[in-house]
Scaffold this motif. Structure first.
Motif, short mmCIF file in Angstrom:
data_model
loop_
_atom_site.label_atom_id
_atom_site.label_comp_id
_atom_site.label_asym_id
_atom_site.label_seq_id
_atom_site.Cartn_x
_atom_site.Cartn_y
_atom_site.Cartn_z
N VAL A 167 -4.23 4.34 -3.01
CA VAL A 167 -4.56 5.40 -3.30
C VAL A 167 -5.38 5.49 -4.42
N ILE A 168 -6.52 6.27 -4.44
CA ILE A 168 -7.32 6.47 -5.52
C ILE A 168 -7.82 7.81 -5.63
N PRO B 215 -7.08 -2.42 3.23
CA PRO B 215 -6.02 -1.41 3.57
C PRO B 215 -5.88 -0.88 4.82
N LYS B 216 -4.88 -0.67 5.30
CA LYS B 216 -4.86 0.01 6.68
C LYS B 216 -5.10 1.57 6.39
N LYS B 217 -4.77 2.20 5.49
CA LYS B 217 -5.14 3.36 5.09
C LYS B 217 -5.49 3.60 3.64
N LEU B 218 -6.54 4.26 3.47
CA LEU B 218 -7.05 4.57 2.25
C LEU B 218 -7.03 6.01 1.96
N VAL B 219 -6.23 6.70 0.72
CA VAL B 219 -6.41 8.09 0.42
C VAL B 219 -7.27 8.21 -0.71
N LEU B 220 -8.16 9.18 -0.60
CA LEU B 220 -8.85 9.69 -1.77
C LEU B 220 -8.23 10.95 -2.24
N ASN B 221 -7.57 10.83 -3.39
CA ASN B 221 -6.71 12.06 -3.75
C ASN B 221 -7.40 13.10 -4.67
N GLY B 222 -8.61 13.52 -4.44
CA GLY B 222 -9.18 14.55 -5.01
C GLY B 222 -10.29 14.11 -6.08
N ASP B 223 -11.09 15.05 -6.65
CA ASP B 223 -12.19 14.65 -7.53
C ASP B 223 -12.81 13.42 -7.55
N ILE B 224 -13.20 13.23 -6.23
CA ILE B 224 -14.00 11.89 -5.91
C ILE B 224 -15.54 12.05 -6.57
#
Length: 306
Positions: free
Chosen positions: A10-11, A35-44
């Protein structure tokens, strides 16, 4: 370079398009993981401060890398934040493995993780957006000044200094806001029976368990790629905060949390990963028709996204 295999990364708060963004460092980090999953948690992407005059090649490389990871099988979830709120009109859009959403709930080894950016708790954004945007420009200016100060300190052989951290830790109202943010997120997660609540927005990386009379949950914040250069990683049923400043020097580090893990639990988590390999082998060899018992048990547990 060999890549570290992890379940989830998570970034957040990368702020592409601003002077404070450490795009090169982020590319180095993304190149070090699988990673199997990558979460871009806003303000990218910082659409608030977007300018045609400043969007360097390194920032474009980050976007290219993220799209490339999705094309290679990584599930990429882009959760919208306040600085990229224009993307909220595309919420629930999917393009292959790339998905845009406003919030996300994942089932991680039988525990529920609630992931969202966190700007919903910021009253200045809800009631006076112009003030929030003005603050964004002020923060960007502060980062620029801080970069010059750190350049001078480096020339003198002294350690870097963070003006923004000094302000956040020294101003009582800022400390109170951060504490209220964390407590509010945790209380809501407990009320809705989530085991983990994962936010960004306040640029304060953290992992802490919160409790109230109704239960408990783990609050996590992925920090940012402007001043802290941090990410969250989930693997072996454990969360850890990745700090680029020292973890990049040991790309194959051993998770400190594993030292406290029960041996049977560790073996079980490794066994679960070996099941994935067996399933993959079945996919690659259609002539194999027998499904391993461990794979059947794993399928019954339902590790799919809710």
């Amino acid at each position: 370079m060999k890549k570290r295999k992890i379940e989830l990364a998570v970034i957040s708060d990368v702020h592409l398009g601003t002077y404070g963004c450490h795009a090169d460092e982020l590319i180095t980090y993304l190149n070090s993981i699988q990673p199997k999953k990558l979460v871009l948690n806003g303000d990218i992407i910082d659409i608030w401060q977007f300018s045609k005059r400043y969007f360097p090649a390194s920032h474009l490389k980050v976007l290219k890398k993220l799209i490339g990871m999705a094309s290679k099988g990584v599930e990429v979830f882009y959760i919208t934040g306040n600085h990229d709120e224009m993307l909220r009109k595309f919420s629930d859009t999917s393009m292959g493995n790339f998905k845009i959403t406003n919030k996300l709930v994942l089932n991680l080894d039988g525990k529920k993780a609630w992931i969202f950016h966190g700007d919903v708790f910021d009253m200045s954004i809800q009631n006076a957006k112009w003030l929030a945007k003005l603050g964004g420009y002020g923060y960007d200016l502060l980062i620029l000044i801080n970069s010059f100060v750190n350049w001078c300190l480096a020339k003198m052989g002294r350690e870097k200094y963070s003006l923004s951290k000094r302000i956040k830790n020294g101003v009582k109202s800022a400390v109170k806001y951060i504490n209220n943010f964390e407590r509010t997120a945790a209380d809501l997660a407990i009320e809705n029976h989530y085991d983990y609540v994962i936010c960004g927005h306040i640029h304060q990386p953290k992992k802490e368990r919160y409790e109230n009379k109704y239960g408990s949950c783990v609050y996590l914040n992925s920090g940012d790629w402007v001043e802290n250069l941090t990410a969250l990683e989930y693997s072996f049923k454990r969360w850890r905060i990745y700090h680029y400043s020292h973890d990049r020097l040991s790309p194959f580090f051993v998770d400190e949390d594993l030292k406290d893990m029960d041996m049977n639990e560790l073996i079980a988590s490794i066994t679960d990963q070996s099941v994935d390999a067996e399933i993959s082998e079945l996919d690659d060899n259609p002539e194999i028709t027998e499904v391993p018992e461990k794979a059947k048990d794993l399928d019954d547990q339902g590790l799919a996204q809710e």
